[in-house]
Design a protein around this motif. Structure first.
Motif, mmCIF file in Angstrom:
data_model
loop_
_atom_site.group_PDB
_atom_site.id
_atom_site.type_symbol
_atom_site.label_atom_id
_atom_site.label_comp_id
_atom_site.label_asym_id
_atom_site.label_seq_id
_atom_site.Cartn_x
_atom_site.Cartn_y
_atom_site.Cartn_z
ATOM 1 N N LEU A 72 -36.874 27.571 -108.811
ATOM 2 C CA LEU A 72 -37.303 28.687 -107.989
ATOM 3 C C LEU A 72 -38.326 29.533 -108.737
ATOM 4 N N PRO A 73 -39.525 29.762 -108.159
ATOM 5 C CA PRO A 73 -40.485 30.649 -108.811
ATOM 6 C C PRO A 73 -39.893 32.052 -108.906
ATOM 7 N N SER B 244 -41.315 23.935 -105.925
ATOM 8 C CA SER B 244 -42.207 24.834 -105.204
ATOM 9 C C SER B 244 -43.487 24.083 -104.859
ATOM 10 N N ASN C 139 -44.356 30.829 -104.056
ATOM 11 C CA ASN C 139 -43.208 31.358 -103.327
ATOM 12 C C ASN C 139 -42.876 30.537 -102.090
ATOM 13 N N LEU D 31 -41.150 26.905 -101.071
ATOM 14 C CA LEU D 31 -40.313 25.842 -101.615
ATOM 15 C C LEU D 31 -40.301 24.646 -100.673
ATOM 16 N N CYS E 142 -39.615 31.999 -100.092
ATOM 17 C CA CYS E 142 -38.678 32.656 -101.003
ATOM 18 C C CYS E 142 -39.334 33.866 -101.653
#
Length: 322
Positions: A17-18, A104, A153, A155, A166
């Protein structure tokens, strides 16, 4: 929620996850006490935790993480990353637990660069266009401005089976007319990432002339298509590195807030015609002329596979009653 029994054990650092700045990656854990799962059952999640090295900025990042948890917990949409829990470690650091996705869009862009694969096939760009437009339509209808749309952001699950938005740590509330909702006693400021930011929000605080509306998300959304076609960071000469996430670098050029040109090789390729049309509509400098997320979905549903000019498309969606 402060009990050690509710603190997930970190098994390995593999989350993709960024993150917002000063957040570190952690990975999988069992769901005991959090998801009410059986003790022997594992539930993968992505988690965000304040870095031990955040220093004097820890309070700022803690506030941002709490905001993200509050926003995510109020949302429920297949194209928005799922909220799981917000817990606290014994050392006091909060952890936001979310649905886990494999990678991502930024990861995939970097991979294509490394492997010299060239632009994404149009079918993948169209999938991103549809899924993220659905997410934005839901958010804006829910009176939420994402505030930081970019490939980092977004995914992707499996081979573009589904695409999700996200990172809601800089989200802002909207009024029903799509403009910023000012809450008394609270200073709402657009943060975003400069390379993806719309021209109207780059003027600083609202008191200095910045205009904050849902159309800021639309501009950044359009630049994501440019990323997927060019495999480059928009509006800067900076390579994809740490500055990619912050938008701040010594070699930023003077093109922030612009609509970067499409390579000639793509302009003449009919496979990218409608994506380029959509990109151009979304990144119009005048925010009042950009389509809403709902109008984008209407355009995709009706015109993506037709030979229609951008002028005709703009005329048709501008007359659409929403």
């Amino acid at each position: 929620m402060d009990s050690p029994m509710l603190t997930p054990k970190v098994l390995r650092s593999t989350a993709k996850l960024p993150e917002t700045p000063a957040l570190e990656r952690i990975g999988y854990g069992t769901g005991v006490g959090v998801f009410n799962l059986n003790r022997d059952e594992k539930s993968p999640w992505a988690a965000k935790i304040i870095s031990r090295h955040a220093g004097r900025d820890r309070k700022q990042y803690s506030n941002r993480l709490q905001l993200e948890a509050k926003v995510l917990s109020s949302l429920n949409h297949p194209n928005v990353i799922g909220y799981r829990a917000f817990v606290k470690r014994p050392d006091g650091r909060e952890i936001l637990l979310m649905e886990q996705c494999e990678q991502s869009l930024c990861d995939l862009i970097e991979l294509r660069v490394d492997q010299c694969l060239g632009p994404f096939p149009n079918k993948y760009i169209e999938k991103v266009a549809v899924d993220i437009a659905n997410a934005l339509d839901y958010l804006h209808t829910s009176l939420v401005l994402h505030g930081d749309i970019k490939s980092g952001n977004i995914l992707v699950k499996n081979n573009f089976e589904i695409v999700k938005l996200c990172d809601f740590g800089v989200s802002l509330p909207l009024k029903t007319d799509g403009t910023l909702h000012r809450v008394k006693g609270h200073k709402a400021m657009y943060v975003g990432t400069p390379c993806w930011s719309a021209p109207e929000v780059l003027k600083g605080d609202e008191c200095l002339g910045a205009i904050i509306t849902s159309k800021a998300d639309i501009f950044s959304y359009g630049l994501v298509f440019w990323e997927m076609m060019t495999l480059s960071v928009p509006n800067t000469s900076t390579a994809i590195d740490e500055s990619y996430y912050t938008g701040i670098s010594d070699d930023l050029d003077a093109h922030l807030g612009e609509s970067p040109p499409i390579p000639a090789s793509l302009i003449v390729d009919p496979n990218y015609k409608q994506i380029i049309n959509l990109y151009q509509m979304c990144t119009i400098q005048d925010y009042l002329k950009r389509p809403s997320a709902k109008q984008i979905l209407y355009y995709i549903d009706n015109f993506f596979f037709d030979k229609i000019s951008i002028r005709d498309a703009e005329s048709k969606i501008s007359s659409t009653p929403f």
